[in-house]
Design an enzyme around this catalytic site. Structure first.
Site, mmCIF file in Angstrom:
data_model
loop_
_atom_site.group_PDB
_atom_site.id
_atom_site.type_symbol
_atom_site.label_atom_id
_atom_site.label_comp_id
_atom_site.label_asym_id
_atom_site.label_seq_id
_atom_site.Cartn_x
_atom_site.Cartn_y
_atom_site.Cartn_z
ATOM 1 N N LYS A 263 90.267 -10.069 31.739
ATOM 2 C CA LYS A 263 89.080 -10.768 32.197
ATOM 3 C C LYS A 263 89.461 -12.013 32.990
ATOM 4 O O LYS A 263 90.423 -12.705 32.671
ATOM 5 C CB LYS A 263 88.192 -11.109 31.005
ATOM 6 C CG LYS A 263 87.303 -9.895 30.672
ATOM 7 C CD LYS A 263 86.520 -10.112 29.441
ATOM 8 C CE LYS A 263 87.494 -10.283 28.329
ATOM 9 N NZ LYS A 263 87.336 -9.454 27.205
ATOM 10 N N GLU B 119 84.474 1.426 23.968
ATOM 11 C CA GLU B 119 84.271 0.361 22.965
ATOM 12 C C GLU B 119 82.793 -0.037 22.829
ATOM 13 O O GLU B 119 81.961 0.297 23.673
ATOM 14 C CB GLU B 119 85.095 -0.867 23.329
ATOM 15 C CG GLU B 119 84.697 -1.491 24.662
ATOM 16 C CD GLU B 119 85.029 -2.970 24.742
ATOM 17 O OE1 GLU B 119 84.637 -3.736 23.840
ATOM 18 O OE2 GLU B 119 85.654 -3.358 25.744
HETATM 19 N N1 PSU Z 1 85.537 -6.309 28.753
HETATM 20 C C1 PSU Z 1 84.321 -6.564 29.288
HETATM 21 N N2 PSU Z 1 83.418 -7.222 28.482
HETATM 22 C C2 PSU Z 1 83.697 -7.546 27.171
HETATM 23 C C3 PSU Z 1 84.982 -7.247 26.616
HETATM 24 C C4 PSU Z 1 85.860 -6.629 27.468
HETATM 25 O O1 PSU Z 1 84.064 -6.239 30.465
HETATM 26 O O2 PSU Z 1 82.839 -8.080 26.474
HETATM 27 C C5 PSU Z 1 85.317 -7.575 25.166
HETATM 28 C C6 PSU Z 1 86.353 -6.563 24.664
HETATM 29 O O3 PSU Z 1 85.843 -5.986 23.486
HETATM 30 C C7 PSU Z 1 87.591 -7.380 24.367
HETATM 31 C C8 PSU Z 1 86.990 -8.670 23.932
HETATM 32 O O4 PSU Z 1 88.423 -6.805 23.392
HETATM 33 O O5 PSU Z 1 85.939 -8.852 24.904
HETATM 34 C C9 PSU Z 1 88.045 -9.763 23.920
HETATM 35 O O6 PSU Z 1 87.650 -10.776 23.069
HETATM 36 P P1 PSU Z 1 88.698 -11.933 22.645
HETATM 37 O O7 PSU Z 1 89.045 -12.616 23.926
HETATM 38 O O8 PSU Z 1 87.944 -12.797 21.689
HETATM 39 O O9 PSU Z 1 89.867 -11.258 21.999
#
Ligand code: PSU
Ligand code: MN
Length: 303
Positions: free
Chosen positions: A155, A21
Protein backbone atom coordinates in the site's frame (compact mmCIF):
# COMPACT_ATOMS: atom_id res chain seq x y z
CA UNK A 1 -12.83 -24.78 9.35
CA UNK A 2 -15.69 -24.97 6.83
CA UNK A 3 -14.83 -25.32 3.13
CA UNK A 4 -17.78 -24.77 0.79
CA UNK A 5 -18.74 -27.69 -1.50
CA UNK A 6 -17.70 -26.05 -4.75
CA UNK A 7 -14.24 -25.17 -3.43
CA UNK A 8 -13.84 -28.59 -1.82
CA UNK A 9 -14.58 -30.50 -5.01
CA UNK A 10 -12.39 -28.15 -7.11
CA UNK A 11 -9.48 -28.80 -4.73
CA UNK A 12 -10.09 -32.56 -4.79
CA UNK A 13 -10.05 -32.54 -8.60
CA UNK A 14 -6.90 -30.38 -8.70
CA UNK A 15 -8.72 -27.49 -10.37
CA UNK A 16 -7.66 -23.85 -10.00
CA UNK A 17 -8.89 -22.07 -6.86
CA UNK A 18 -8.07 -18.48 -5.83
CA UNK A 19 -8.29 -17.34 -2.20
CA UNK A 20 -9.59 -13.82 -1.42
CA UNK A 21 -9.46 -11.81 1.81
CA UNK A 22 -12.22 -10.18 3.88
CA UNK A 23 -10.43 -7.25 5.61
CA UNK A 24 -10.52 -5.33 2.36
CA UNK A 25 -14.34 -5.76 2.52
CA UNK A 26 -14.95 -4.84 6.16
CA UNK A 27 -12.10 -2.39 6.83
CA UNK A 28 -10.68 -1.37 3.45
CA UNK A 29 -13.65 0.12 1.57
CA UNK A 30 -17.00 1.77 2.41
CA UNK A 31 -20.39 0.01 1.97
CA UNK A 32 -21.83 -0.74 -0.59
CA UNK A 33 -18.78 -0.46 -2.89
CA UNK A 34 -16.94 -2.99 -0.71
CA UNK A 35 -19.57 -5.67 -1.37
CA UNK A 36 -19.93 -4.81 -5.06
CA UNK A 37 -16.15 -5.01 -5.44
CA UNK A 38 -15.90 -8.36 -3.62
CA UNK A 39 -18.53 -9.82 -5.96
CA UNK A 40 -16.89 -8.34 -9.08
CA UNK A 41 -13.56 -9.80 -7.96
CA UNK A 42 -15.16 -13.25 -7.56
CA UNK A 43 -16.67 -12.88 -11.05
CA UNK A 44 -13.29 -11.92 -12.55
CA UNK A 45 -11.79 -15.08 -11.01
CA UNK A 46 -14.57 -17.23 -12.51
CA UNK A 47 -14.40 -15.53 -15.93
CA UNK A 48 -10.73 -16.50 -16.04
CA UNK A 49 -11.27 -20.15 -15.27
CA UNK A 50 -10.78 -20.48 -11.51
CA UNK A 51 -13.04 -20.88 -8.46
CA UNK A 52 -13.04 -18.01 -5.91
CA UNK A 53 -12.79 -18.69 -2.17
CA UNK A 54 -13.36 -15.59 -0.06
CA UNK A 55 -12.10 -16.31 3.45
CA UNK A 56 -13.42 -14.94 6.76
CA UNK A 57 -14.33 -16.00 10.29
CA UNK A 58 -18.06 -16.37 11.08
CA UNK A 59 -19.17 -17.16 14.64
CA UNK A 60 -15.67 -18.41 15.39
CA UNK A 61 -15.49 -20.70 12.36
CA UNK A 62 -12.96 -20.19 9.58
CA UNK A 63 -15.02 -20.14 6.37
CA UNK A 64 -13.23 -20.96 3.11
CA UNK A 65 -15.53 -19.74 0.35
CA UNK A 66 -18.19 -17.38 1.72
CA UNK A 67 -21.49 -17.09 -0.14
CA UNK A 68 -22.97 -13.80 -1.41
CA UNK A 69 -25.09 -13.27 1.74
CA UNK A 70 -22.04 -13.75 3.96
CA UNK A 71 -20.04 -11.28 1.85
CA UNK A 72 -22.92 -8.80 2.19
CA UNK A 73 -22.83 -9.24 5.99
CA UNK A 74 -19.08 -8.63 6.04
CA UNK A 75 -19.63 -5.40 4.14
CA UNK A 76 -22.46 -4.12 6.36
CA UNK A 77 -22.00 -5.45 9.87
CA UNK A 78 -20.19 -3.19 12.32
CA UNK A 79 -17.75 -4.41 14.94
CA UNK A 80 -16.14 -7.16 12.88
CA UNK A 81 -12.60 -7.61 14.20
CA UNK A 82 -9.62 -7.13 11.89
CA UNK A 83 -7.84 -10.41 12.52
CA UNK A 84 -4.08 -10.78 12.46
CA UNK A 85 -2.45 -14.08 13.47
CA UNK A 86 -2.42 -13.19 17.16
CA UNK A 87 -6.19 -12.52 17.14
CA UNK A 88 -7.16 -15.81 15.47
CA UNK A 89 -7.44 -18.07 18.52
CA UNK A 90 -9.27 -15.34 20.45
CA UNK A 91 -11.90 -14.81 17.73
CA UNK A 92 -12.38 -18.60 17.53
CA UNK A 93 -12.65 -19.05 21.30
CA UNK A 94 -15.18 -16.22 21.64
CA UNK A 95 -17.16 -17.38 18.58
CA UNK A 96 -16.91 -13.93 17.02
CA UNK A 97 -16.82 -12.60 13.47
CA UNK A 98 -13.40 -11.74 12.10
CA UNK A 99 -12.12 -10.28 8.85
CA UNK A 100 -8.95 -11.96 7.66
CA UNK A 101 -6.04 -9.72 6.62
CA UNK A 102 -3.42 -10.80 4.10
CA UNK A 103 -1.57 -12.63 6.89
CA UNK A 104 -4.53 -14.66 8.16
CA UNK A 105 -5.93 -15.26 4.67
CA UNK A 106 -2.54 -16.82 3.82
CA UNK A 107 -2.94 -19.07 6.89
CA UNK A 108 -6.51 -20.02 5.89
CA UNK A 109 -5.48 -20.70 2.28
CA UNK A 110 -2.64 -22.93 3.45
CA UNK A 111 -4.91 -24.89 5.82
CA UNK A 112 -7.36 -25.46 2.95
CA UNK A 113 -4.63 -26.28 0.40
CA UNK A 114 -5.12 -23.23 -1.85
CA UNK A 115 -1.77 -22.12 -3.33
CA UNK A 116 -2.81 -18.69 -4.70
CA UNK A 117 -4.35 -15.63 -3.09
CA UNK A 118 -5.33 -12.28 -4.62
CA UNK A 119 -5.49 -8.96 -2.76
CA UNK A 120 -5.16 -5.21 -3.46
CA UNK A 121 -1.98 -4.10 -1.73
CA UNK A 122 -0.17 -6.04 0.96
CA UNK A 123 0.70 -4.59 4.34
CA UNK A 124 4.38 -3.82 4.93
CA UNK A 125 6.76 -1.58 6.84
CA UNK A 126 5.09 1.68 7.80
CA UNK A 127 6.87 5.00 7.30
CA UNK A 128 8.57 5.92 10.56
CA UNK A 129 8.84 2.25 11.57
CA UNK A 130 12.28 3.04 13.01
CA UNK A 131 10.42 4.60 15.94
CA UNK A 132 7.00 2.84 15.91
CA UNK A 133 8.20 -0.67 14.92
CA UNK A 134 4.99 -1.00 12.87
CA UNK A 135 5.75 -3.83 10.45
CA UNK A 136 2.78 -5.79 9.07
CA UNK A 137 2.44 -9.45 9.97
CA UNK A 138 1.73 -9.96 6.23
CA UNK A 139 5.46 -9.99 5.46
CA UNK A 140 6.22 -12.77 7.95
CA UNK A 141 3.37 -15.02 6.77
CA UNK A 142 4.66 -14.54 3.21
CA UNK A 143 8.02 -15.69 4.51
CA UNK A 144 6.75 -18.85 6.13
CA UNK A 145 3.69 -20.24 4.33
CA UNK A 146 3.53 -21.72 0.81
CA UNK A 147 1.05 -19.27 -0.72
CA UNK A 148 1.64 -17.00 -3.72
CA UNK A 149 0.10 -13.54 -3.29
CA UNK A 150 -0.89 -11.32 -6.22
CA UNK A 151 -0.97 -7.60 -5.35
CA UNK A 152 -0.44 -4.13 -6.79
CA UNK A 153 2.66 -3.71 -4.63
CA UNK A 154 2.45 -2.69 -1.00
CA UNK A 155 0.00 0.00 0.00
CA UNK A 156 1.21 3.47 -0.97
CA UNK A 157 0.99 4.67 2.64
CA UNK A 158 4.01 2.46 3.46
CA UNK A 159 7.79 2.65 3.11
CA UNK A 160 8.49 0.66 -0.08
CA UNK A 161 12.28 0.35 0.39
CA UNK A 162 11.95 -1.03 3.91
CA UNK A 163 9.14 -3.38 2.84
CA UNK A 164 11.29 -4.84 0.05
CA UNK A 165 14.21 -5.25 2.50
CA UNK A 166 12.06 -7.29 4.90
CA UNK A 167 10.78 -9.43 2.01
CA UNK A 168 14.39 -10.16 1.09
CA UNK A 169 15.22 -11.08 4.68
CA UNK A 170 12.17 -13.35 4.70
CA UNK A 171 13.33 -15.07 1.51
CA UNK A 172 10.29 -14.10 -0.53
CA UNK A 173 10.85 -13.89 -4.32
CA UNK A 174 9.27 -10.71 -5.71
CA UNK A 175 8.02 -11.07 -9.29
CA UNK A 176 6.52 -8.39 -11.51
CA UNK A 177 4.05 -8.82 -14.36
CA UNK A 178 5.31 -7.03 -17.48
CA UNK A 179 6.65 -3.92 -15.66
CA UNK A 180 10.33 -3.72 -14.63
CA UNK A 181 9.64 -2.24 -11.17
CA UNK A 182 7.63 -3.01 -8.04
CA UNK A 183 4.13 -1.50 -8.31
CA UNK A 184 3.04 1.28 -5.98
CA UNK A 185 -0.67 0.63 -5.42
CA UNK A 186 -2.36 3.81 -6.82
CA UNK A 187 0.64 4.38 -9.12
CA UNK A 188 2.11 1.90 -11.58
CA UNK A 189 5.71 2.13 -10.47
CA UNK A 190 7.62 2.63 -7.24
CA UNK A 191 10.87 2.79 -9.22
CA UNK A 192 12.26 -0.10 -7.13
CA UNK A 193 13.60 -3.23 -8.83
CA UNK A 194 12.13 -6.71 -8.47
CA UNK A 195 13.73 -10.17 -8.68
CA UNK A 196 12.10 -11.37 -11.90
CA UNK A 197 9.89 -9.81 -14.58
CA UNK A 198 7.53 -12.19 -16.46
CA UNK A 199 5.16 -11.73 -19.40
CA UNK A 200 3.14 -14.95 -19.34
CA UNK A 201 1.22 -16.44 -16.38
CA UNK A 202 2.92 -19.83 -16.97
CA UNK A 203 6.29 -18.27 -16.12
CA UNK A 204 5.06 -17.34 -12.64
CA UNK A 205 3.52 -20.80 -12.23
CA UNK A 206 6.93 -22.37 -12.99
CA UNK A 207 8.58 -20.32 -10.23
CA UNK A 208 5.88 -21.55 -7.84
CA UNK A 209 6.48 -25.11 -8.98
CA UNK A 210 10.23 -24.96 -8.28
CA UNK A 211 9.77 -23.32 -4.91
CA UNK A 212 7.46 -26.18 -4.05
CA UNK A 213 9.77 -28.89 -5.49
CA UNK A 214 12.75 -27.62 -3.53
CA UNK A 215 10.69 -27.54 -0.36
CA UNK A 216 11.61 -23.91 0.23
CA UNK A 217 9.52 -22.61 3.08
CA UNK A 218 7.45 -19.54 2.26
CA UNK A 219 5.48 -17.87 -0.49
CA UNK A 220 6.00 -15.71 -3.55
CA UNK A 221 4.90 -12.12 -4.05
CA UNK A 222 3.63 -11.09 -7.47
CA UNK A 223 3.36 -7.40 -8.25
CA UNK A 224 0.81 -6.40 -10.88
CA UNK A 225 0.66 -2.66 -11.64
CA UNK A 226 -2.81 -1.09 -11.64
CA UNK A 227 -4.26 -0.46 -15.11
CA UNK A 228 -2.78 2.60 -16.85
CA UNK A 229 -6.14 4.38 -17.17
CA UNK A 230 -6.86 4.05 -13.41
CA UNK A 231 -3.45 5.08 -12.05
CA UNK A 232 -3.14 8.34 -10.09
CA UNK A 233 -0.20 10.76 -10.59
CA UNK A 234 2.61 10.27 -8.06
CA UNK A 235 2.97 13.92 -7.02
CA UNK A 236 -0.78 14.27 -6.41
CA UNK A 237 -1.28 11.11 -4.34
CA UNK A 238 2.00 11.51 -2.42
CA UNK A 239 1.00 14.89 -1.01
CA UNK A 240 -2.38 13.50 0.03
CA UNK A 241 -0.77 10.51 1.74
CA UNK A 242 1.63 12.86 3.56
CA UNK A 243 -1.35 14.83 4.84
CA UNK A 244 -3.22 11.67 5.95
CA UNK A 245 -0.12 10.43 7.82
CA UNK A 246 0.28 13.83 9.52
CA UNK A 247 -3.36 13.69 10.66
CA UNK A 248 -2.94 10.13 11.93
CA UNK A 249 0.10 11.24 13.97
CA UNK A 250 -1.79 14.22 15.40
CA UNK A 251 -4.75 12.04 16.37
CA UNK A 252 -2.49 9.34 17.82
CA UNK A 253 -3.84 6.64 15.48
CA UNK A 254 -1.63 3.57 15.88
CA UNK A 255 -1.34 -0.17 15.44
CA UNK A 256 -4.10 -2.02 13.64
CA UNK A 257 -6.19 1.17 13.24
CA UNK A 258 -3.47 2.80 11.20
CA UNK A 259 -4.07 1.20 7.77
CA UNK A 260 -7.90 1.51 7.78
CA UNK A 261 -7.64 5.14 8.96
CA UNK A 262 -5.15 6.11 6.25
CA UNK A 263 -7.04 4.36 3.43
CA UNK A 264 -10.29 6.04 4.47
CA UNK A 265 -8.70 9.47 4.77
CA UNK A 266 -7.05 9.13 1.34
CA UNK A 267 -10.46 8.27 -0.17
CA UNK A 268 -11.95 11.42 1.42
CA UNK A 269 -9.07 13.68 0.35
CA UNK A 270 -9.15 12.42 -3.26
CA UNK A 271 -12.94 12.87 -3.44
CA UNK A 272 -13.35 9.14 -4.02
CA UNK A 273 -10.74 8.81 -6.81
CA UNK A 274 -8.43 6.55 -4.79
CA UNK A 275 -11.36 4.21 -4.08
CA UNK A 276 -12.03 3.81 -7.81
CA UNK A 277 -8.34 3.06 -8.40
CA UNK A 278 -8.35 0.58 -5.51
CA UNK A 279 -11.40 -1.23 -6.94
CA UNK A 280 -9.92 -1.47 -10.43
CA UNK A 281 -6.55 -2.71 -9.26
CA UNK A 282 -8.07 -5.53 -7.19
CA UNK A 283 -10.14 -6.71 -10.17
CA UNK A 284 -7.04 -6.51 -12.36
CA UNK A 285 -5.17 -8.65 -9.81
CA UNK A 286 -8.02 -11.18 -9.76
CA UNK A 287 -7.70 -11.67 -13.53
CA UNK A 288 -3.95 -12.32 -13.34
CA UNK A 289 -4.29 -14.47 -10.21
CA UNK A 290 -6.86 -16.72 -11.86
CA UNK A 291 -4.70 -17.09 -14.98
CA UNK A 292 -1.67 -18.09 -12.89
CA UNK A 293 -3.82 -20.48 -10.84
CA UNK A 294 -5.02 -22.18 -14.04
CA UNK A 295 -1.43 -22.60 -15.30
CA UNK A 296 -0.25 -23.89 -11.93
CA UNK A 297 -3.08 -26.42 -11.76
CA UNK A 298 -2.06 -27.66 -15.26
CA UNK A 299 1.58 -28.05 -14.16
CA UNK A 300 0.53 -30.08 -11.11
CA UNK A 301 -1.74 -32.31 -13.23
CA UNK A 302 1.11 -33.13 -15.62
CA UNK A 303 3.01 -34.73 -12.71
N1 PSU B 1 -5.26 -4.05 0.52
C1 PSU B 1 -6.23 -3.15 0.22
N2 PSU B 1 -7.03 -2.73 1.26
C2 PSU B 1 -6.91 -3.24 2.53
C3 PSU B 1 -5.89 -4.20 2.83
C4 PSU B 1 -5.09 -4.56 1.78
O1 PSU B 1 -6.35 -2.72 -0.95
O2 PSU B 1 -7.68 -2.87 3.42
C5 PSU B 1 -5.74 -4.79 4.23
C6 PSU B 1 -5.16 -6.20 4.10
O3 PSU B 1 -6.02 -7.08 4.78
C7 PSU B 1 -3.81 -6.14 4.78
C8 PSU B 1 -4.07 -5.13 5.85
O4 PSU B 1 -3.37 -7.37 5.29
O5 PSU B 1 -4.83 -4.13 5.13
C9 PSU B 1 -2.76 -4.64 6.44
O6 PSU B 1 -2.99 -4.13 7.70
P1 PSU B 1 -1.74 -3.80 8.68
O7 PSU B 1 -0.98 -2.73 7.96
O8 PSU B 1 -2.37 -3.34 9.95
O9 PSU B 1 -0.96 -5.06 8.85
MN1 MN C 1 0.67 -2.81 11.86
Amino acid sequence: MKINDEVKSALEQGRAVVALESTIISHGMPYPKNVQTALLVEKAVRDNGAIPATIGIIDGELVIGMNAEEIEEFGKKSGIAKVSKRDMPIVMATKSWGATTVSTTILGAKMAGIPIFVTGGIGGVHRGAETTWDVSRDLYELGSEPVTVICAGCKAILDVDKTLEVLETQGVPVLSYKEPTFANFYCRSSGKPVDYVFDEPIQAARVMDFQNKMGLKGGILISNPCPEEDALPHSYIDSIIDQAIREADEKGVRGKESTPFLLKRVVELTGGDSLETNIHLVINNAILGAQIAVEYAKLRKEK
